[in-house]
Design a protein around this motif. Structure first.
Motif: not given
Length: 149
Positions: A24-36
């Protein structure tokens, strides 16, 4: 972050929960929702696909299905673009993973299971061919260049 190439059936309870959370964290990164974690090496293979968010969505659906089969209820509503693997409408292409990477992950998982879930490790057949997550297709090769030793 560990997005396993191995089929999630091999993971113990802790591993399955961590795989879900980290994917889910990887998804957030790939979707551009997190900078970490933007430069995390595990994301290279998803970014190399035509639709990274749909590809991680297909990955997450399989993890959620494994969880369901074990009696857990992962919230699939958290998947941005739930996709299937294959030719169906909305399906994503399978992603190559090398034999060397699979062997590396298998050894890594075995070490983890030996420490925290030896009973689960005892259930695994050490001579059987290791199955990969259905999103992936095995190809010959060494450990993937993106893997951090």
């Amino acid at each position: 972050m560990r997005v396993w190439s191995l089929h999630p059936r091999y993971l113990d309870r802790q591993g399955l929960l961590a795989c879900w959370r980290e994917s889910l964290l990887a998804q957030a990164v790939l979707a551009g929702r997190t900078r970490g974690y933007r430069e995390h090496s595990q994301l290279v293979r998803f970014r190399a696909t035509p639709e990274p968010v749909a590809t991680i969505g297909a990955y997450l659906l399989v993890v959620a299905e494994e969880a369901r089969e074990r009696g857990y209820r992962f919230d699939t509503g958290r998947i941005d673009r739930p996709a299937t693997v294959g030719q169906a409408p909305g399906g994503v292409e399978r992603v190559p993973v090398t034999d060397g990477q699979v062997a590396h992950e298998w050894a890594h998982l075995g070490a983890k299971l030996a420490m925290r879930s030896p009973e689960r490790l005892a259930l695994l057949d050490p001579v059987a061919t290791v199955e990969v997550h259905p999103l992936f297709v095995r190809v010959p090769g060494a450990v993937e260049p993106w893997e951090r030793a």
